[in-house]
Design a protein around this motif. Structure first.
Motif, short mmCIF file in Angstrom:
data_model
loop_
_atom_site.label_atom_id
_atom_site.label_comp_id
_atom_site.label_asym_id
_atom_site.label_seq_id
_atom_site.Cartn_x
_atom_site.Cartn_y
_atom_site.Cartn_z
N GLN A 340 -100.54 29.54 7.55
CA GLN A 340 -101.81 29.45 6.51
C GLN A 340 -101.15 28.72 5.13
N SER A 344 -101.23 24.99 3.54
CA SER A 344 -101.94 25.11 2.23
C SER A 344 -100.93 24.51 1.10
N TYR A 345 -99.92 25.05 1.00
CA TYR A 345 -98.93 24.31 -0.10
C TYR A 345 -97.43 24.34 0.16
N ASN A 428 -98.88 27.62 -6.81
CA ASN A 428 -99.76 28.38 -5.58
C ASN A 428 -98.96 29.60 -5.05
#
Lengths: 521, 110
Positions: A340, A344-345, A428
């Motif tokens: 995840q 995401s980043y 993040n």
């Protein structure tokens, strides 16, 4: 054409290698013949890497087995593992190959005028070509022992080039330091390869990656490989050789020696992602890489702003910029086991780090060349003895501005784009790390403002009345890099989508790297 | 890439060119002529003599004095670590290998 594509990976290494040994013979005919051989070989190598890259982007990973009946026959009949020398070139390898050949070509063209003032041009170009061979081999090999061999070729030729101007005491010292740290680093790499070979009886990276168990010995090998390669790429606190070496290397070769360090950075990524991959404790190793990156960024830039020697200033910035790459890749590595966070980043952090490699090779290469142009014209690297050079060296000044704005991350230059990707993704993961990265960028701008103000602005100084712009080949060498910077600045999405994203995907895809060689074995 | 979807260098370049055009327009409204050898071309309007070029150029060593003074302690420590002695480089290398190995082992045990 198909045959050329099939053999392009080995030819891109073999042609500069052959040219390296032809250069002394061509020198007997004359300088023009020698220059033609060198530039021709490097241009051909660049062409081969471009067609190889195109093939990889269209058809996927390229495997080339030396001495086999078919080039894709990685495992001989009745064998369970690969035994021959294999080149395994994926989008990440060819990305580095594109950087290597472009910088080598620009460096060789730039060096033509410089060599008119020097003796030993045949040896210079032989070493320059061998340095290119070392880098390309290290980037294309799929075998740990050959990785060590090409690391040695790269190190020896790089050290000899750094010490080329033996009439300067500091050149000999810089070359000596480079060969000592390279020899220690290569020895440690060889020791680590020995540890892996003793356990798994294979040298192919793909076969090792499939077999690796992450035993206590594997952990020792990992620490040795990562730190040895970190020293070669001049990560803080293993960076101290770099200013001594970069500042004395002759014109055109400083960017190449710097790109050789980036090749070692690639080697570190290959070890972490493709050799060990998810088998290692990615969070712990990711944080080691992040800490090395943050230290490199901060110490590099604060030391740079303090320098009065323009090439030492550039060298410390080179260290600082490597920190950004380590930071981006380190964050990606830290979240590699978390799908995840990776989506995401993490993936963007890796892409930012990879994009920064090529951006940095271009603008850092250009800045090293402008520094050498100032030394060529003024005979000094001391910023305190410069001033008002915008009047005398307008093109060099413009190239300096382009490079300085790009490295400082000023929009719309390419340095801004890759830094933006790193800032956003790293934020993040940890906002503090992103703030440090931005702070370092501001100090970078301050440092280049100081260098530009000292060298190019101010009143015309009487002692510089006779100073003229550098010769055309030097301007062409700088111009190639400046044009590339402008292109990368104006079309970042095109560059990212075409060469950076495939490189990121290739780096993350350990199964694909193993499968290309091992198949269903 | 998320960050690239909102970033367009072309827009920035166009905006920059528009600003350059506006600046050029205002500049072209100014006085084009001046008389050489008069007070118009002197460095100081007050008529004070300008120092020699060597003396009025700010050298690299004189820049950011306040910054270095504020970080004096940091710079002293960092400079002291940069001995330039190759033996020290290898000591740093050995130390970092040891630290990295310990971290890798500890992380494996947790």
């Amino acid at each position: 054409m198909d045959s050329l594509v099939t053999h392009s990976s080995i030819l891109a290494i073999a042609i500069p290698l052959l040219a390296a040994f032809l250069t002394p013979l061509a020198s007997k005919v004359g300088d023009r013949a020698r220059n033609t051989v060198v530039i021709g070989a490097l241009a051909l190598a660049e062409f081969l890497v471009i067609i190889l890259a195109r093939d990889i982007y269209l058809n996927g990973l390229h495997v080339y087995t030396l001495g086999a009946a078919a080039t894709d026959l990685t495992i001989p009949e009745h064998y369970m593992v690969p035994v021959r020398i294999i080149l395994e070139v994926d989008a990440m390898s060819v990305f580095m190959g594109l950087i290597t050949t472009t910088i080598s070509l620009a460096g060789a063209i730039y060096s033509i005028s410089f060599l008119k003032q020097e003796t030993g041009g045949d040896r210079f170009y032989t070493l320059l070509l061998l340095l290119a061979v070392g880098m390309l081999g290290l980037e294309f090999t799929g075998d740990m022992f050959n990785f060590f061999v090409f690391l040695e070729i790269l190190s020896i030729s790089g050290a000899a080039l750094a010490a080329f101007r033996t009439r300067f005491g500091d050149a000999t010292e810089g070359g000596f330091k480079y060969i000592v740290i390279s020899a220690v680093g290569a020895l440690v790499v060889l020791f680590a390869v020995g540890i892996l070979y003793a356990q798994y009886n294979v040298l192919s990276m793909a076969a090792l990656a499939q077999a690796i168990q992450y035993t206590a010995l594997d952990k020792i090998a990992l620490a040795l490989l990562v730190v040895a390669l970190a020293m070669k790429l001049a990560s803080v606190p293993l960076h101290m050789w770099a200013p001594d070496t970069y500042s004395v290397a002759p014109a055109g070769t400083t960017p190449m020696i710097y790109v050789a360090s980036q090749a070692c950075l690639y080697g570190m990524f290959r070890v972490l992602f493709s050799l060990y991959g998810v088998s290692l404790d990615t969070l712990a190793i990711g944080w080691i890489v992040i800490v090395l990156g943050v230290l490199s960024m901060f110490v590099g830039v604060t030391m740079a702003v303090h320098q009065s020697d323009i090439k030492r200033l550039m060298a410390y910035h080179a260290i600082s910029q490597s920190g950004y790459m380590l930071l981006g890749i380190g964050v990606g590595l830290a979240v590699l086991a978390d799908p995840q966070a990776l989506a995401s980043y993490g993936r963007e952090a890796i892409s930012g780090g990879i994009f920064h490699i090529i951006n940095n090779a271009l603008y850092k290469g250009l800045l090293f060349l402008t520094a050498e142009a100032l030394f060529f014209s003024l005979g000094t690297r001391d910023l305190n003895k410069m001033g008002g050079m915008f009047r005398n060296m307008r093109y060099t000044a413009i190239f300096f501005i382009v490079g300085a704005l790009a490295i400082s991350g000023v929009p719309p230059f390419n340095g801004f784009t890759s830094k933006l990707m790193i800032y956003e993704s790293v934020y993040n993961f940890s906002p503090v790390l992103a703030v440090i990265a931005m702070l370092v960028s501001i100090v970078t701008l301050a440092s280049f403002t100081k260098a530009f103000q000292s060298a190019f602005t101010g009143p015309a100084l009487p002692q510089h009345d006779n100073i003229r712009e550098v010769p055309k080949p030097m301007l062409i060498g700088m111009g190639i890099l400046a044009i590339a910077i402008v292109f990368f600045s104006l079309f970042p999405s095109l560059v990212v989508n075409t060469i950076v994203t495939p490189a990121t995907d290739a780096l993350i895809d350990q199964a694909g790297y193993i499968g290309a060689v091992m198949g269903g074995a | 890439m998320a960050s690239l979807s909102t970033w367009s260098p072309i827009v920035l370049v166009v905006a920059f060119l528009i600003l350059v055009a506006v600046a050029y327009f205002f500049r072209s409204r100014g006085e084009a002529r001046y008389k050489e050898g008069t007070a118009q071309t002197q460095v100081f309007l007050a008529g004070e003599e300008a120092p020699e070029p060597e003396k009025r150029h700010i050298r690299a060593q004189n820049m950011y004095w306040g910054f270095f003074q504020a970080l004096k302690q940091y710079y002293q420590t960092t400079m002291n670590a940069h001995t330039g002695i190759i033996n020290d480089y290898i000591i740093w290398f050995t130390s970092v290998v040891a630290i990295a190995a310990v971290i890798v082992f500890i992380a494996g045990m947790v």
